[in-house]
Structures are given as C-alpha cells and as structure tokens.
Design a protein around this motif. Structure first.
Motif, PDB file in Angstrom:
ATOM      1  N   LEU A   1      -0.418   3.460  11.160  1.00 21.64           N
ATOM      2  CA  LEU A   1       0.355   4.680  11.411  1.00 21.64           C
ATOM      3  C   LEU A   1       1.581   4.769  10.495  1.00 21.64           C
ATOM      4  CD1 LEU A   1       0.193   4.825  15.318  1.00 21.64           C
ATOM      5  CD2 LEU A   1      -1.120   6.180  13.666  1.00 21.64           C
ATOM      6  N   CYS A   2       2.211   3.626  10.258  1.00 21.17           N
ATOM      7  CA  CYS A   2       3.374   3.617   9.361  1.00 21.17           C
ATOM      8  C   CYS A   2       2.968   4.003   7.946  1.00 21.17           C
ATOM      9  CB  CYS A   2       4.018   2.231   9.374  1.00 21.17           C
ATOM     10  SG  CYS A   2       5.480   2.105   8.311  1.00 21.17           S
ATOM     11  N   SER A   3       1.838   3.482   7.477  1.00 20.03           N
ATOM     12  CA  SER A   3       1.362   3.816   6.132  1.00 20.03           C
ATOM     13  C   SER A   3       0.993   5.292   6.036  1.00 20.03           C
ATOM     14  CB  SER A   3       0.154   2.952   5.765  1.00 20.03           C
ATOM     15  OG  SER A   3       0.512   1.580   5.721  1.00 20.03           O
ATOM     16  N   ILE A   4       0.376   5.829   7.092  1.00 19.43           N
ATOM     17  CA  ILE A   4       0.034   7.252   7.105  1.00 19.43           C
ATOM     18  C   ILE A   4       1.303   8.104   7.055  1.00 19.43           C
ATOM     19  CG2 ILE A   4      -0.973   9.110   8.482  1.00 19.43           C
ATOM     20  CD1 ILE A   4      -3.060   7.106   9.478  1.00 19.43           C
ATOM     21  N   GLY A   5       2.329   7.714   7.824  1.00 21.05           N
ATOM     22  CA  GLY A   5       3.582   8.469   7.839  1.00 21.05           C
ATOM     23  C   GLY A   5       4.259   8.467   6.476  1.00 21.05           C
ATOM     24  N   ILE A   6       4.306   7.295   5.852  1.00 20.71           N
ATOM     25  CA  ILE A   6       4.918   7.211   4.521  1.00 20.71           C
ATOM     26  C   ILE A   6       4.129   8.048   3.521  1.00 20.71           C
ATOM     27  CG2 ILE A   6       5.416   5.640   2.610  1.00 20.71           C
ATOM     28  CD1 ILE A   6       6.009   3.482   4.690  1.00 20.71           C
ATOM     29  N   SER A   7       2.814   8.034   3.643  1.00 23.95           N
ATOM     30  CA  SER A   7       1.975   8.813   2.721  1.00 23.95           C
ATOM     31  C   SER A   7       2.221  10.307   2.890  1.00 23.95           C
ATOM     32  CB  SER A   7       0.499   8.495   2.966  1.00 23.95           C
ATOM     33  OG  SER A   7       0.241   7.125   2.716  1.00 23.95           O
ATOM     34  N   LEU A   8       2.347  10.780   4.143  1.00 22.10           N
ATOM     35  CA  LEU A   8       2.607  12.199   4.373  1.00 22.10           C
ATOM     36  C   LEU A   8       3.964  12.617   3.826  1.00 22.10           C
ATOM     37  CD1 LEU A   8       1.183  12.594   8.004  1.00 22.10           C
ATOM     38  CD2 LEU A   8       0.156  13.366   5.852  1.00 22.10           C
ATOM     39  N   VAL A   9       4.963  11.744   4.012  1.00 18.92           N
ATOM     40  CA  VAL A   9       6.281  12.050   3.474  1.00 18.92           C
ATOM     41  C   VAL A   9       6.235  12.151   1.947  1.00 18.92           C
ATOM     42  CG1 VAL A   9       8.627  11.151   3.172  1.00 18.92           C
ATOM     43  CG2 VAL A   9       7.549  11.084   5.414  1.00 18.92           C
TER      44      VAL A   9
ATOM     45  N   VAL B   1       0.835  -1.203   0.000  1.00 21.51           N
ATOM     46  CA  VAL B   1       0.000   0.000   0.000  1.00 21.51           C
ATOM     47  C   VAL B   1       0.874   1.259   0.000  1.00 21.51           C
ATOM     48  CG1 VAL B   1      -1.771   1.273   1.255  1.00 21.51           C
ATOM     49  CG2 VAL B   1      -1.859  -1.235   1.151  1.00 21.51           C
ATOM     50  N   ALA B   2       1.910   1.256   0.844  1.00 21.22           N
ATOM     51  CA  ALA B   2       2.829   2.396   0.898  1.00 21.22           C
ATOM     52  C   ALA B   2       3.545   2.589  -0.439  1.00 21.22           C
ATOM     53  CB  ALA B   2       3.834   2.190   2.015  1.00 21.22           C
ATOM     54  N   THR B   3       3.892   1.479  -1.085  1.00 20.70           N
ATOM     55  CA  THR B   3       4.557   1.572  -2.393  1.00 20.70           C
ATOM     56  C   THR B   3       3.648   2.220  -3.431  1.00 20.70           C
ATOM     57  OG1 THR B   3       5.809  -0.424  -1.886  1.00 20.70           O
ATOM     58  CG2 THR B   3       5.713   0.255  -4.176  1.00 20.70           C
ATOM     59  N   VAL B   4       2.348   1.840  -3.418  1.00 20.68           N
ATOM     60  CA  VAL B   4       1.405   2.422  -4.377  1.00 20.68           C
ATOM     61  C   VAL B   4       1.267   3.927  -4.154  1.00 20.68           C
ATOM     62  CG1 VAL B   4      -1.012   2.454  -5.093  1.00 20.68           C
ATOM     63  CG2 VAL B   4       0.149   0.281  -4.712  1.00 20.68           C
ATOM     64  N   VAL B   5       1.177   4.351  -2.901  1.00 18.00           N
ATOM     65  CA  VAL B   5       1.014   5.777  -2.596  1.00 18.00           C
ATOM     66  C   VAL B   5       2.262   6.566  -3.019  1.00 18.00           C
ATOM     67  CG1 VAL B   5       0.714   7.459  -0.748  1.00 18.00           C
ATOM     68  CG2 VAL B   5      -0.635   5.357  -0.755  1.00 18.00           C
ATOM     69  N   MET B   6       3.445   6.033  -2.743  1.00 17.18           N
ATOM     70  CA  MET B   6       4.677   6.719  -3.138  1.00 17.18           C
ATOM     71  C   MET B   6       4.786   6.821  -4.655  1.00 17.18           C
ATOM     72  SD  MET B   6       7.504   5.309  -0.405  1.00 17.18           S
ATOM     73  CE  MET B   6       8.751   6.374  -1.132  1.00 17.18           C
ATOM     74  N   TYR B   7       4.396   5.752  -5.337  1.00 18.94           N
ATOM     75  CA  TYR B   7       4.400   5.787  -6.799  1.00 18.94           C
ATOM     76  C   TYR B   7       3.459   6.864  -7.317  1.00 18.94           C
ATOM     77  CZ  TYR B   7       2.695   4.494 -11.440  1.00 18.94           C
ATOM     78  OH  TYR B   7       2.285   4.528 -12.747  1.00 18.94           O
ATOM     79  N   MET B   8       2.266   6.937  -6.716  1.00 15.26           N
ATOM     80  CA  MET B   8       1.251   7.894  -7.155  1.00 15.26           C
ATOM     81  C   MET B   8       1.720   9.339  -6.954  1.00 15.26           C
ATOM     82  SD  MET B   8      -2.698   8.238  -5.857  1.00 15.26           S
ATOM     83  CE  MET B   8      -2.159   8.482  -4.159  1.00 15.26           C
ATOM     84  N   ASN B   9       2.447   9.603  -5.864  1.00 17.28           N
ATOM     85  CA  ASN B   9       2.800  10.979  -5.518  1.00 17.28           C
ATOM     86  C   ASN B   9       4.157  11.438  -6.053  1.00 17.28           C
ATOM     87  OD1 ASN B   9       0.398  11.251  -4.124  1.00 17.28           O
ATOM     88  ND2 ASN B   9       1.287  10.688  -2.150  1.00 17.28           N
TER      89      ASN B   9
END
Length: 359
Positions: free
Chosen positions: A113-121, A64-72
């Motif tokens: 919380l980890c996924s939220i943190g990665i998404s904010l970064v 999930v974190a990988t998808v968000v980082m890719y998107m942003n």
C-alpha cells in the motif's frame, strides 16, 4: 548482485538514454525501453529481496518506490506511458512479494500500500509537471509565431518602402541602400547609369497623367527585362524619381557600360510609344542616358551619381536619345551608338579641333 550487476547497468543506461534522446527526441521507442528498464530494475530488486535471509532486506521495497519516482519525475515520459510503466513496476513488485520470506505476511500489505501511494503521488506530480510544460510550450510557441509574424510584416514593410508602387521596381530609397553597400564592399569596376525620359512633361501635358503613368510602367518593365537578359550579375534598375531611372552595373568596364546603355536605349525605342507632343522631329518616346564608370574604391556613390548626372545633361544637350560616357577625369566621351557602329572616345585635342571647326 546489486553492486556488480544492477548498479553498473544503471550507470550505463543513463548516458545511453541521454544520447539516444538527443539523436531522436521524439521516438516513442525510448519511452517504452525506459519503462521496461525500470521494470527490470524492480525485478532485480525483488529477486535480491526474495533470496535474502535477513530481516534487514525488508527495506529493499523502498528501492521500488525510488525507481517509480525517478521514472515519473526525473526522466519523465508522456502521462499514459508513465501510468503504464508505474502499473508494470507495481505488478512486478506485488508478484515478487509472494516469494519474499524474510517479511511477515502482516507487513507485506502495508509495504504494498505504501508503494502504491508513493506511485500515485509521483504520477500526480508528473501530471502537474506535464501541464506546466505544456503551458510553457504553448506560450513559447505563441511568442515564436508572433515574432515570425512581426519579422514577416517588417520584411514586407521594408520591401514596400524600397519598391516603387507604380513600376514595381526599386525606388530611390532601395537603390541608395543597395548601391551604398555595393560601393562600400566591392573593389571591382562598376557603373552607374542615369536615364531620363525625353520631353516627358510634354507627353504628360498632351496625353494626361494616367497615360504618363502607363508610359513609366512600360519603360520600367522593359528596362528590368533588358538587364535580366543582358547580364547574369547583381545589376538592377530603379526608378530614381519622376521620369528618371537609375541603373547599377556590377563588374562593368567602360565598353560594357556603353553596350548595356545602348541596349537600354534601344529597348525603350522599340516600345514605340507614341509621343505626339515632342518639339523635335521624333514621334515616339525615347530616353537619354548618362554613364559613370568607377574603377577604384575611392569614389563615393555621390561622386559617381554626380558624374552620371552631368553626362546625362550632356546627352540632352547633344540632342537626346543617346548615351554619354563620363570619364573619371571629367572629360566627356559622346557615344552616338544609334547612328554609328562603335562609340569613339573624344579626347581634349579632338574637342578643341571640333570647336575650331564650328561644331
């Protein structure tokens, strides 16, 4: 499911987005579909995660974190859409975690919380990248605007340097530049006409320089209008210097050149500009014209102008207010069209007989 369904869809989506962005790079629909696609990928991951039966499946939340980082960061979108897409992916992830059974309740909160943190970064990274790109775009826009202004100023200066400020027609520099290119590139017959205002010094001395300037301005406008109405080609007239004008006729034979020259002569005469200081019997401003027609590519513009100048001198010697055609072999054809219906070519034998008769 991930190998057979999700991954092939992702690989198909990448080229589809690439070509869609090339076709319509400013379409907001691309960004919305991209965000929805990322949410769908997260949903597929959570579906697999929720139906898994081994504790190793708990690592799926990192996808999930990988998808968000890719998107942003890779296929970025405007920051507002990126934030909405990130919130949608996190919402799908948090809802999906309610159905996960292989991960303990104590471990779910740190994962969220980890996924939220990665998404904010990743959102912060998107914000910084967007700021840098905006600055680069503005700098590039300023450079393009400055370059366009410089090019426009250069074009204006070039136009001014090639235009006679008094008459508004090309000056000698503009004439030389255009004619040199024409003589170098064209193999068609063309003609050069040199035109001089008769007794202009007498006019200036008697009427004053302001009246002389107005006389030249009227003549320049009349010549330009006569050419424009006479021939649909690249013919043009220029002020060659002082009271002298030069005309270029493209794709022009000797009869055509004579006809155009006579039209120019009559156009100036029809202006009926009073000339009270003429030493002859005329009382209006007239012009004399010398014509040189080039039918081959070997003759240079300097040679053509030399023959036209010699023909102009002959026109003045003959009594002014007339056109004289210079033959390529340097023989003269005197065309007194203002007093006769058709110009007649004078041969060497005719000229010898006339000389003997006391002409």
């Amino acid at each position: 499911m991930r190998l057979v369904i999700v991954s092939p869809l992702l690989f198909l989506y990448l080229p589809a987005r690439h070509f869609a962005m090339k076709a319509r790079p400013d379409a907001i629909a691309h960004e919305v579909i991209h965000a929805l696609g990322c949410m769908l990928v997260v949903a597929s991951l959570m579906y697999i995660y929720a139906n898994a039966r081994t504790t190793a499946a708990s690592e799926y939340y990192m996808g999930v974190a990988t998808v968000v980082m890719y998107m942003n960061t890779v296929h970025r979108k405007p920051l507002l859409l990126a934030a909405l897409g990130t919130a949608g992916c996190l919402a799908v992830f948090i809802i999906g975690m309610q159905y996960v059974t292989v991960t303990s309740e104590e471990a779910k909160l740190p994962a969220i919380l980890c996924s939220i943190g990665i998404s904010l970064v990743s959102l912060f990274a998107a914000y910084r990248i967007e700021g840098v790109e905006r600055k680069d775009y503005l700098a590039s826009l300023r450079e393009k605007t400055l370059l366009a202004r410089i090019q426009s100023a250069n074009a204006e200066l070039q136009q001014l340097s090639n235009t006679d400020q008094l008459t508004g027609i090309p000056n000698r520099r503009g004439f030389d530049a255009a004619v040199e290119e024409t003589y170098r590139s064209s193999g068609r017959p063309r003609a050069v006409i040199l035109l001089d205002v008769d007794y202009f010094k007498h006019y200036n001395d008697a009427m004053g320089h302001p009246a002389g300037d107005e006389c030249l301005r009227l003549i320049g406008n009349a010549l330009r209008t006569a050419l424009r109405n006479d021939r649909e080609s690249q013919d043009f007239v220029a002020r060659y210097g002082g009271e002298e004008f030069a005309v270029l006729l493209e794709k022009c034979s000797q009869p055509d050149a004579l006809a155009v020259s006579e039209r120019l002569r009559r156009t100036v005469s029809d202006l009926a500009i009073a000339h009270p200081a003429r030493p002859d019997e005329r009382d209006i401003v007239t012009v004399s014209l010398g014509i040189a027609v080039s039918s081959h590519r070997n003759e240079t513009i300097a040679q053509a102008l030399g023959r036209a100048d010699a023909a102009l001198y002959e026109a003045k010697r003959q009594g002014r207010d007339r056109s004289v055609l210079a033959h390529e072999d340097a023989e003269w054809v005197v065309a007194q069209l203002h007093s006769g219906p058709e110009p007649v070519a004078e041969t060497s034998a005719d000229r010898a007989r006339n000389k003997e008769a006391g002409r």
